[in-house]
Design a protein around this motif. Sequence first.
Motif, PDB file in Angstrom:
ATOM      1  N   LYS A  52       0.851  -1.189   0.000  1.00  0.00           N
ATOM      2  CA  LYS A  52       0.000   0.000   0.000  1.00  0.00           C
ATOM      3  C   LYS A  52       0.889   1.242   0.000  1.00  0.00           C
ATOM      4  O   LYS A  52       2.002   1.226   0.518  1.00  0.00           O
ATOM      5  CB  LYS A  52      -0.909   0.001   1.233  1.00  0.00           C
ATOM      6  CG  LYS A  52      -1.848  -1.191   1.257  1.00  0.00           C
ATOM      7  CD  LYS A  52      -2.656  -1.236   2.525  1.00  0.00           C
ATOM      8  CE  LYS A  52      -3.535  -2.479   2.475  1.00  0.00           C
ATOM      9  NZ  LYS A  52      -3.804  -3.039   3.742  1.00  0.00           N
ATOM     10  N   GLU A  53       0.364   2.294  -0.579  1.00  0.00           N
ATOM     11  CA  GLU A  53       1.107   3.558  -0.570  1.00  0.00           C
ATOM     12  C   GLU A  53       1.042   4.189   0.806  1.00  0.00           C
ATOM     13  O   GLU A  53       0.067   4.005   1.507  1.00  0.00           O
ATOM     14  CB  GLU A  53       0.541   4.508  -1.630  1.00  0.00           C
ATOM     15  CG  GLU A  53       0.772   4.053  -3.048  1.00  0.00           C
ATOM     16  CD  GLU A  53       2.243   3.924  -3.450  1.00  0.00           C
ATOM     17  OE1 GLU A  53       3.132   4.413  -2.719  1.00  0.00           O
ATOM     18  OE2 GLU A  53       2.503   3.322  -4.484  1.00  0.00           O
ATOM     19  N   PRO A  54       2.054   4.894   1.205  1.00  0.00           N
ATOM     20  CA  PRO A  54       3.265   5.260   0.476  1.00  0.00           C
ATOM     21  C   PRO A  54       4.390   4.226   0.595  1.00  0.00           C
ATOM     22  O   PRO A  54       5.455   4.405   0.036  1.00  0.00           O
ATOM     23  CB  PRO A  54       3.669   6.580   1.133  1.00  0.00           C
ATOM     24  CG  PRO A  54       3.238   6.425   2.554  1.00  0.00           C
ATOM     25  CD  PRO A  54       1.955   5.621   2.493  1.00  0.00           C
ATOM     26  N   PHE A  55       4.130   3.124   1.310  1.00  0.00           N
ATOM     27  CA  PHE A  55       5.148   2.089   1.486  1.00  0.00           C
ATOM     28  C   PHE A  55       5.611   1.508   0.144  1.00  0.00           C
ATOM     29  O   PHE A  55       6.803   1.332  -0.087  1.00  0.00           O
ATOM     30  CB  PHE A  55       4.614   0.963   2.381  1.00  0.00           C
ATOM     31  CG  PHE A  55       4.393   1.353   3.802  1.00  0.00           C
ATOM     32  CD1 PHE A  55       5.327   1.058   4.779  1.00  0.00           C
ATOM     33  CD2 PHE A  55       3.241   2.026   4.193  1.00  0.00           C
ATOM     34  CE1 PHE A  55       5.128   1.415   6.110  1.00  0.00           C
ATOM     35  CE2 PHE A  55       3.030   2.386   5.512  1.00  0.00           C
ATOM     36  CZ  PHE A  55       3.981   2.082   6.460  1.00  0.00           C
ATOM     37  N   PHE A  56       4.643   1.197  -0.726  1.00  0.00           N
ATOM     38  CA  PHE A  56       4.958   0.531  -1.988  1.00  0.00           C
ATOM     39  C   PHE A  56       5.976   1.320  -2.801  1.00  0.00           C
ATOM     40  O   PHE A  56       6.966   0.775  -3.285  1.00  0.00           O
ATOM     41  CB  PHE A  56       3.670   0.297  -2.794  1.00  0.00           C
ATOM     42  CG  PHE A  56       3.845  -0.590  -3.975  1.00  0.00           C
ATOM     43  CD1 PHE A  56       4.086  -1.950  -3.815  1.00  0.00           C
ATOM     44  CD2 PHE A  56       3.757  -0.077  -5.263  1.00  0.00           C
ATOM     45  CE1 PHE A  56       4.244  -2.778  -4.920  1.00  0.00           C
ATOM     46  CE2 PHE A  56       3.913  -0.901  -6.366  1.00  0.00           C
ATOM     47  CZ  PHE A  56       4.155  -2.259  -6.198  1.00  0.00           C
ATOM     48  N   ALA A  57       5.756   2.610  -2.948  1.00  0.00           N
ATOM     49  CA  ALA A  57       6.690   3.448  -3.715  1.00  0.00           C
ATOM     50  C   ALA A  57       8.050   3.545  -3.021  1.00  0.00           C
ATOM     51  O   ALA A  57       9.092   3.484  -3.677  1.00  0.00           O
ATOM     52  CB  ALA A  57       6.100   4.838  -3.924  1.00  0.00           C
ATOM     53  N   ALA A  58       8.047   3.673  -1.707  1.00  0.00           N
ATOM     54  CA  ALA A  58       9.306   3.824  -0.964  1.00  0.00           C
ATOM     55  C   ALA A  58      10.161   2.563  -1.029  1.00  0.00           C
ATOM     56  O   ALA A  58      11.381   2.638  -0.891  1.00  0.00           O
ATOM     57  CB  ALA A  58       9.006   4.183   0.487  1.00  0.00           C
ATOM     58  N   LEU A  59       9.527   1.421  -1.233  1.00  0.00           N
ATOM     59  CA  LEU A  59      10.248   0.139  -1.249  1.00  0.00           C
ATOM     60  C   LEU A  59      10.499  -0.369  -2.670  1.00  0.00           C
ATOM     61  O   LEU A  59      10.800  -1.547  -2.868  1.00  0.00           O
ATOM     62  CB  LEU A  59       9.469  -0.892  -0.430  1.00  0.00           C
ATOM     63  CG  LEU A  59       9.354  -0.547   1.056  1.00  0.00           C
ATOM     64  CD1 LEU A  59       8.305  -1.421   1.731  1.00  0.00           C
ATOM     65  CD2 LEU A  59      10.707  -0.658   1.737  1.00  0.00           C
ATOM     66  N   GLU A  60      10.426   0.523  -3.632  1.00  0.00           N
ATOM     67  CA  GLU A  60      10.583   0.126  -5.041  1.00  0.00           C
ATOM     68  C   GLU A  60      11.869  -0.660  -5.284  1.00  0.00           C
ATOM     69  O   GLU A  60      11.888  -1.623  -6.054  1.00  0.00           O
ATOM     70  CB  GLU A  60      10.550   1.360  -5.939  1.00  0.00           C
ATOM     71  CG  GLU A  60      10.700   1.031  -7.401  1.00  0.00           C
ATOM     72  CD  GLU A  60      10.649   2.259  -8.287  1.00  0.00           C
ATOM     73  OE1 GLU A  60      10.604   2.072  -9.505  1.00  0.00           O
ATOM     74  OE2 GLU A  60      10.661   3.387  -7.774  1.00  0.00           O
ATOM     75  N   SER A  61      12.947  -0.277  -4.637  1.00  0.00           N
ATOM     76  CA  SER A  61      14.233  -0.945  -4.877  1.00  0.00           C
ATOM     77  C   SER A  61      14.235  -2.408  -4.431  1.00  0.00           C
ATOM     78  O   SER A  61      15.113  -3.173  -4.834  1.00  0.00           O
ATOM     79  CB  SER A  61      15.358  -0.183  -4.178  1.00  0.00           C
ATOM     80  OG  SER A  61      15.176  -0.204  -2.782  1.00  0.00           O
ATOM     81  N   LEU A  62      13.256  -2.812  -3.630  1.00  0.00           N
ATOM     82  CA  LEU A  62      13.190  -4.206  -3.174  1.00  0.00           C
ATOM     83  C   LEU A  62      12.219  -5.053  -3.993  1.00  0.00           C
ATOM     84  O   LEU A  62      12.093  -6.248  -3.760  1.00  0.00           O
ATOM     85  CB  LEU A  62      12.761  -4.253  -1.701  1.00  0.00           C
ATOM     86  CG  LEU A  62      13.690  -3.558  -0.712  1.00  0.00           C
ATOM     87  CD1 LEU A  62      13.128  -3.663   0.694  1.00  0.00           C
ATOM     88  CD2 LEU A  62      15.082  -4.134  -0.772  1.00  0.00           C
ATOM     89  N   ARG A  63      11.551  -4.422  -4.955  1.00  0.00           N
ATOM     90  CA  ARG A  63      10.585  -5.167  -5.768  1.00  0.00           C
ATOM     91  C   ARG A  63      11.296  -5.951  -6.857  1.00  0.00           C
ATOM     92  O   ARG A  63      12.251  -5.470  -7.470  1.00  0.00           O
ATOM     93  CB  ARG A  63       9.559  -4.221  -6.390  1.00  0.00           C
ATOM     94  CG  ARG A  63       8.647  -3.618  -5.368  1.00  0.00           C
ATOM     95  CD  ARG A  63       7.406  -3.010  -5.970  1.00  0.00           C
ATOM     96  NE  ARG A  63       7.618  -2.018  -6.999  1.00  0.00           N
ATOM     97  CZ  ARG A  63       7.377  -0.720  -6.852  1.00  0.00           C
ATOM     98  NH1 ARG A  63       6.931  -0.239  -5.712  1.00  0.00           N
ATOM     99  NH2 ARG A  63       7.590   0.107  -7.854  1.00  0.00           N
ATOM    100  N   VAL A  64      10.786  -7.154  -7.087  1.00  0.00           N
ATOM    101  CA  VAL A  64      11.345  -8.041  -8.106  1.00  0.00           C
ATOM    102  C   VAL A  64      10.186  -8.543  -8.961  1.00  0.00           C
ATOM    103  O   VAL A  64       9.161  -8.962  -8.426  1.00  0.00           O
ATOM    104  CB  VAL A  64      12.080  -9.237  -7.456  1.00  0.00           C
ATOM    105  CG1 VAL A  64      12.561 -10.220  -8.489  1.00  0.00           C
ATOM    106  CG2 VAL A  64      13.230  -8.749  -6.596  1.00  0.00           C
TER     107      VAL A  64
END
Length: 148
Positions: A52-64
């Motif tokens: 959920k935002e704003p977490f999702f955007a802040a954690l972009e570097s951990l998305r695969v």
Amino acid sequence: MKAISLLQPWASLIATGAKKIETRSWATKYRGPLAIHASKGYKAKNLDMAWKEPFFAALESLRVTEENGDVSIRFPHGSIIATCNLVDCVKMTPEFIDFVKSANGHEYDFGEYAVGRYAWILEDIKALDNPVPAKGKLSIWEWDGELL
């Protein structure tokens, strides 16, 4: 080096630099270098927040993105994932909370802000290229490992 264990996603929010204030119910007199440890344990409801935002955007570097197109978030667990300097510990007042709310970014969204709690101010945050396995502890603890 002193260390503190945090649940995910908060440990990774600090490691990515999105979170620079750790909120706690207790104060510390310690100032200086601090290792950020991502706890081995986790709570599913906390990890759900990462989508959920704003977490999702802040954690972009951990998305695969997997080969099948599915997206996952790779959280390190049971490891030292960053270092920083703990430069201050501020008892929260209504004025301090209002200041954090009005600041740019999502700092307020990433913490538990209430009068009487404490804001640990972190600077010089550096994510480790490779997490270092470590067993966490409660409170501030002494980590005897080496940064790789």
